[in-house]
Scaffold this motif. Structure first.
Motif, mmCIF file in Angstrom:
data_model
loop_
_atom_site.group_PDB
_atom_site.id
_atom_site.type_symbol
_atom_site.label_atom_id
_atom_site.label_comp_id
_atom_site.label_asym_id
_atom_site.label_seq_id
_atom_site.Cartn_x
_atom_site.Cartn_y
_atom_site.Cartn_z
ATOM 1 N N LEU A 1 0.813 -1.218 0.000
ATOM 2 C CA LEU A 1 0.000 0.000 0.000
ATOM 3 C C LEU A 1 0.850 1.273 0.000
ATOM 4 O O LEU A 1 0.312 2.369 0.053
ATOM 5 C CB LEU A 1 -0.923 0.006 1.219
ATOM 6 C CG LEU A 1 -1.999 -1.089 1.243
ATOM 7 C CD1 LEU A 1 -2.685 -1.139 2.601
ATOM 8 C CD2 LEU A 1 -3.019 -0.868 0.128
ATOM 9 N N ILE B 1 -4.526 4.680 -1.245
ATOM 10 C CA ILE B 1 -5.841 4.853 -0.631
ATOM 11 C C ILE B 1 -6.941 4.428 -1.604
ATOM 12 O O ILE B 1 -8.038 4.032 -1.194
ATOM 13 C CB ILE B 1 -6.026 6.313 -0.144
ATOM 14 C CG1 ILE B 1 -7.283 6.468 0.736
ATOM 15 C CG2 ILE B 1 -6.062 7.293 -1.311
ATOM 16 C CD1 ILE B 1 -7.404 7.830 1.419
ATOM 17 N N TYR C 1 -8.922 1.338 -1.179
ATOM 18 C CA TYR C 1 -9.984 1.351 -0.167
ATOM 19 C C TYR C 1 -11.171 2.226 -0.576
ATOM 20 O O TYR C 1 -12.047 2.498 0.245
ATOM 21 C CB TYR C 1 -9.415 1.823 1.178
ATOM 22 C CG TYR C 1 -8.603 0.748 1.862
ATOM 23 C CD1 TYR C 1 -7.337 0.394 1.395
ATOM 24 C CD2 TYR C 1 -9.118 0.046 2.949
ATOM 25 C CE1 TYR C 1 -6.601 -0.611 1.998
ATOM 26 C CE2 TYR C 1 -8.391 -0.959 3.565
ATOM 27 C CZ TYR C 1 -7.137 -1.284 3.082
ATOM 28 O OH TYR C 1 -6.426 -2.288 3.686
ATOM 29 N N ARG D 1 -14.718 0.787 0.122
ATOM 30 C CA ARG D 1 -15.058 0.690 1.551
ATOM 31 C C ARG D 1 -15.189 2.070 2.188
ATOM 32 O O ARG D 1 -16.048 2.287 3.047
ATOM 33 C CB ARG D 1 -14.014 -0.160 2.277
ATOM 34 C CG ARG D 1 -14.212 -1.640 1.977
ATOM 35 C CD ARG D 1 -12.990 -2.444 2.301
ATOM 36 N NE ARG D 1 -12.745 -2.535 3.731
ATOM 37 C CZ ARG D 1 -11.624 -3.057 4.230
ATOM 38 N NH1 ARG D 1 -10.677 -3.498 3.428
ATOM 39 N NH2 ARG D 1 -11.462 -3.122 5.539
ATOM 40 N N LEU D 2 -14.328 2.989 1.782
ATOM 41 C CA LEU D 2 -14.433 4.347 2.326
ATOM 42 C C LEU D 2 -15.767 4.964 1.942
ATOM 43 O O LEU D 2 -16.364 5.728 2.694
ATOM 44 C CB LEU D 2 -13.271 5.208 1.823
ATOM 45 C CG LEU D 2 -11.911 4.880 2.445
ATOM 46 C CD1 LEU D 2 -10.774 5.553 1.680
ATOM 47 C CD2 LEU D 2 -11.878 5.292 3.921
ATOM 48 N N ASP E 1 -18.846 2.538 3.701
ATOM 49 C CA ASP E 1 -18.944 2.631 5.160
ATOM 50 C C ASP E 1 -19.432 3.999 5.647
ATOM 51 O O ASP E 1 -19.756 4.151 6.825
ATOM 52 C CB ASP E 1 -17.609 2.278 5.818
ATOM 53 C CG ASP E 1 -17.302 0.783 5.693
ATOM 54 O OD1 ASP E 1 -18.174 0.044 5.190
ATOM 55 O OD2 ASP E 1 -16.198 0.364 6.090
ATOM 56 N N PHE F 1 -8.988 5.690 6.422
ATOM 57 C CA PHE F 1 -8.166 4.784 5.620
ATOM 58 C C PHE F 1 -7.195 4.003 6.517
ATOM 59 O O PHE F 1 -7.126 2.771 6.471
ATOM 60 C CB PHE F 1 -7.427 5.614 4.566
ATOM 61 C CG PHE F 1 -6.275 4.930 3.882
ATOM 62 C CD1 PHE F 1 -6.435 3.717 3.223
ATOM 63 C CD2 PHE F 1 -5.011 5.533 3.873
ATOM 64 C CE1 PHE F 1 -5.358 3.109 2.583
ATOM 65 C CE2 PHE F 1 -3.939 4.932 3.237
ATOM 66 C CZ PHE F 1 -4.110 3.707 2.597
ATOM 67 N N LYS G 1 -8.830 1.322 8.588
ATOM 68 C CA LYS G 1 -9.203 0.133 7.811
ATOM 69 C C LYS G 1 -7.979 -0.736 7.505
ATOM 70 O O LYS G 1 -8.056 -1.967 7.549
ATOM 71 C CB LYS G 1 -9.929 0.546 6.533
ATOM 72 C CG LYS G 1 -11.319 1.095 6.829
ATOM 73 C CD LYS G 1 -12.034 1.572 5.577
ATOM 74 C CE LYS G 1 -13.253 2.410 5.936
ATOM 75 N NZ LYS G 1 -14.218 1.736 6.847
ATOM 76 N N VAL G 2 -6.858 -0.099 7.214
ATOM 77 C CA VAL G 2 -5.633 -0.864 6.963
ATOM 78 C C VAL G 2 -5.249 -1.626 8.240
ATOM 79 O O VAL G 2 -4.923 -2.816 8.195
ATOM 80 C CB VAL G 2 -4.481 0.067 6.517
ATOM 81 C CG1 VAL G 2 -3.167 -0.702 6.452
ATOM 82 C CG2 VAL G 2 -4.806 0.703 5.162
ATOM 83 N N ASP H 1 -7.490 -4.550 8.750
ATOM 84 C CA ASP H 1 -7.141 -5.668 7.865
ATOM 85 C C ASP H 1 -5.886 -6.394 8.345
ATOM 86 O O ASP H 1 -5.743 -7.591 8.156
ATOM 87 C CB ASP H 1 -6.915 -5.162 6.432
ATOM 88 C CG ASP H 1 -8.219 -4.730 5.772
ATOM 89 O OD1 ASP H 1 -9.294 -4.983 6.362
ATOM 90 O OD2 ASP H 1 -8.165 -4.137 4.680
ATOM 91 N N THR I 1 -13.554 -0.740 12.243
ATOM 92 C CA THR I 1 -13.272 -0.363 10.856
ATOM 93 C C THR I 1 -13.455 1.134 10.657
ATOM 94 O O THR I 1 -13.089 1.674 9.626
ATOM 95 C CB THR I 1 -14.199 -1.110 9.877
ATOM 96 O OG1 THR I 1 -15.552 -0.891 10.286
ATOM 97 C CG2 THR I 1 -13.911 -2.594 9.877
#
Ligand code: ANZ
Ligand code: ZN
Length: 639
Positions: free
Chosen positions: A148, A195, A198, A201-202, A205, A548, A551-552, A555, A562
């Protein structure tokens, strides 16, 4: 009985007592209900301003209420301590950035104590402290390990006055977020955080965040800018090259009267090579290369014809290929189909260069004609002059044409985002060094974790111009490769300060931990932040980056949440005489003066009662006096 209370004596007495008794200290107590109240930590610029006082008074009152109601409240404070002003102080006044920063921290901390904010100072963090930035570097390596973090050459935003690159989020209307200078484009090799991996998901969510202001959610949604469309392959008539265009309005494909490429489009040179158009086209390309995105898109539409033609795969029509300033290389495919009847930018361009306009979607209430069209018709309606799709309603036409294009191999459905990867390297000294070494034999080598932190050297030279002090500090630059031991060079860029602030709320859970960035058990108890309070200006910067990072880390198994911030309150501005209270406007009221004259409680009561927290607050000297009189009345009543 006195008629005014002696606020100085009272405040001094109780503040000393709170400190001695450590009454705002909190410890994790599994089983007891917790409340995490967080205010955005300040940049240690020198002194608190009224905006800070407002932000922190709101957080303080929430914390106190929760405590009184029996919650275990964590209410920490710290310092977003890296950044350019410290470096500028060094250049202008010869004070070392560290010295300048720590002095400012001491002053502002004393002010916060005077204001009576109930912080647990034992959790204080400062991002410029090696015990903190060691873990910022560790996080960089975590992202690197997870694919990433990457280095790439790209056209980037360059602020000539800050002499550094900027992330897209830090460019506001084409200008630097910090200093307002016009941003330029430069081709440079830089570090990015992915980023965009994601983006979905960003976006998705955001729906969970019903404790956030709708306005902020909308801003993030627009910033991510997901759009579903189609990539349609046009073909260059002479060279046979495919020219895919990205469109969300494939229902207007029969209205295409030309194609436009971005000036940097890789096919431009090939299309004009050896033709009568070559010189003019390449001159235009060169002129555009220096202009920022804003300068290009806000200016009048401007372009040149390449002399080449392309074929529309749906009707085999031949359309001229232009290049123009309003098409950007880094969105979609860097090429668009020009539909002047239904896209305003295309219409302006077509009128300017006498390109044909065609209506393919009708306005049901008022029939449109191409010649009289003054504004593109961008809404839906029945399709006309659209081959087999004529008569369909445009909304269904969009789906039908997308399917048709895929079935015939004319292109493919595509999802596109506005969000770009986060550019995190900065050519500046006062930031966390990027923990990377370049070796002739091994290439890019991450610094092993047990060699962190990569320390900022203190003894460097600060000059107004030229490369960053790190780049010219031989002792810093020269090192050995952690892999093969050969002489190697360190990365001399530092990280964007928004990296520091993307995880500070986790560090508060175990601020002195030397073995890890944060203790997962403590984080498990305290996170998420129950109430976050800060300025709207971070809607797509800090608030997106922190989501962000969370979330990383989720994971990677380090945190259980999250989303970092359950509820968000964006407080309004403090206004005086009709303008935002700020140094540049010369309308500043100093918190210190108010505290000296009326006491901390008056300052806080006025600020909390003068306006609802989300709304702008009009500063009023009479209001302050009124708050003071009110407190005196309460005091007399009790006394
Ligand atoms: C043809 C068309 C016809 C369009 C029409 C719009 C209306 P969003 O929604 O933001 O994704 N576009 C695509 N790539 C571009 C680029 N690199 N530079 C500038 N403009 C670009 O916007 C997608 C639309 O933006 C695309 O749909 C394209 O114009 C334009 F009646 O294609 B449209
Ligand atoms: Zn700048």
């Amino acid at each position: 009985m006195a008629d005014t209370y002696d606020f100085q004596t009272i405040e001094r007495k109780w503040q000393a007592y709170w400190e001695k008794e450590r009454i705002y200290r909190t410890t994790a107590a599994p089983g007891q209900r917790k409340y995490y109240c967080l205010e955005m930590y300040p940049y240690p610029s020198g002194k608190l301003h009224m905006g800070h006082v407002r932000n922190y008074s709101i957080g303080d009152v929430i914390s106190r209420l929760r405590r009184m109601n029996g919650w275990n409240v964590i209410h920490p404070m710290g310092w977003d301590a890296f950044g350019l002003p410290a470096e500028n102080a060094a250049i202008e006044r010869g004070i070392h950035p560290a010295r300048w920063t720590w002095d400012n921290i001491a002053t502002m901390k004393a002010q916060m104590k005077q204001l009576g904010f109930s912080y647990d100072w034992e959790r204080e963090v400062a991002t410029c402290d090696p015990v903190y930035y060691k873990w910022t570097q560790w996080l960089f390596l975590l992202l690197y390990k997870r694919g990433l973090a990457y280095r790439a050459e790209a056209a980037v935003n360059w602020c000539p006055s800050c002499a550094t690159v900027l992330a897209n989020e830090q460019v506001k209307d084409g200008r630097c977020w910090r200093c307002d200078a016009l941003v330029e484009r430069k081709q440079l090799a830089q570090w990015f955080f992915k980023i965009t991996a994601y983006a979905d998901r960003l976006l998705e969510d955001l729906e969970q965040l019903d404790g956030w202001p709708e306005r902020v959610r909308v801003m993030q949604k627009n910033w991510i800018g997901r759009s579903d469309g189609v990539e349609i392959d046009f073909r260059a008539e002479k060279t046979g090259d495919l020219i895919p265009v990205f469109t969300t309005r494939q229902d207007t494909i029969y209205g295409v009267t030309y194609l436009v490429l971005a000036p940097e489009h890789p096919l431009v040179e090939k299309l004009v090579r050896g033709t009568a158009y070559e010189a003019e086209v390449l001159a235009f390309v060169r002129r555009m290369a220096h202009l920022s995105e804003l300068a290009r898109t806000e200016q009048e539409k401007e372009g040149v014809f390449t002399g080449a033609y392309a074929l529309n795969p749906l009707n085999n029509e031949r359309v001229p290929i232009w290049i123009a300033n309003y098409v950007l290389m880094d969105y979609g495919t860097g090429a668009v189909m020009g539909v002047p009847g239904h896209d305003q930018r295309d219409l302006e361009f077509a009128r300017q260069y006498n390109l044909p306009v065609r209506i393919v979607i009708q306005n049901e209430s008022r029939s449109l004609t191409a010649d009289s069209l003054t504004a593109a018709y961008v809404d839906d309606g029945p399709m006309v002059d659209s081959g087999p799709f004529t008569g369909m309603y445009s909304r269904e036409g969009r789906a039908a044409i997308a399917d048709y294009i895929e079935q015939h191999g004319y292109g493919r459905k595509r999802r596109q985002y506005r969000l770009r990867d986060w550019l995190v390297s900065r050519q500046r000294y006062w930031g966390a060094p990027i923990p990377i070494v370049y070796c002739h034999a091994c290439g890019i080598v991450p610094v092993p974790e047990d060699q962190l932190p990569v320390l900022l050297p203190e003894d460097v030279e600060f000059k107004p111009e030229g490369p960053s002090p790190l780049a010219t500090c031989e002792e810093f630059v020269n090192t050995t490769c952690p892999q093969c031991g050969a002489p190697a060079r360190r990365e001399t860029d530092t990280m964007d300060t928004f990296v520091d602030s993307s995880w500070y709320f986790l560090r508060y859970a175990s601020p002195r931990d030397e073995r890890q960035p944060f203790d997962p058990e403590k984080v498990k108890y305290w996170m998420p932040v129950d109430q976050y309070i800060g300025g709207i200006e971070h809607a797509v910067l800090h608030l997106l980056y922190s989501r962000f990072f969370t979330k990383v880390l989720y994971d990677a198994g380090y945190v259980h949440v999250t989303e970092p911030f359950q509820r968000l309150l964006t407080q309004g501005m403090v206004i005086k005489d009709g303008a935002k209270m700020s140094k540049s406007k010369g309308n500043v009221v100093s918190p210190e003066d108010i505290v000296r004259q009326y006491g901390a409680d008056t300052a806080r009561v006025f600020i909390l009662f003068a306006a609802p927290p989300e709304k702008d607050l009009d500063w009023s000297d009479q209001g302050v006096q009124g708050a003071h009189r009110f407190l005196n009345r309460v005091w007399r009543l009790v006394d």
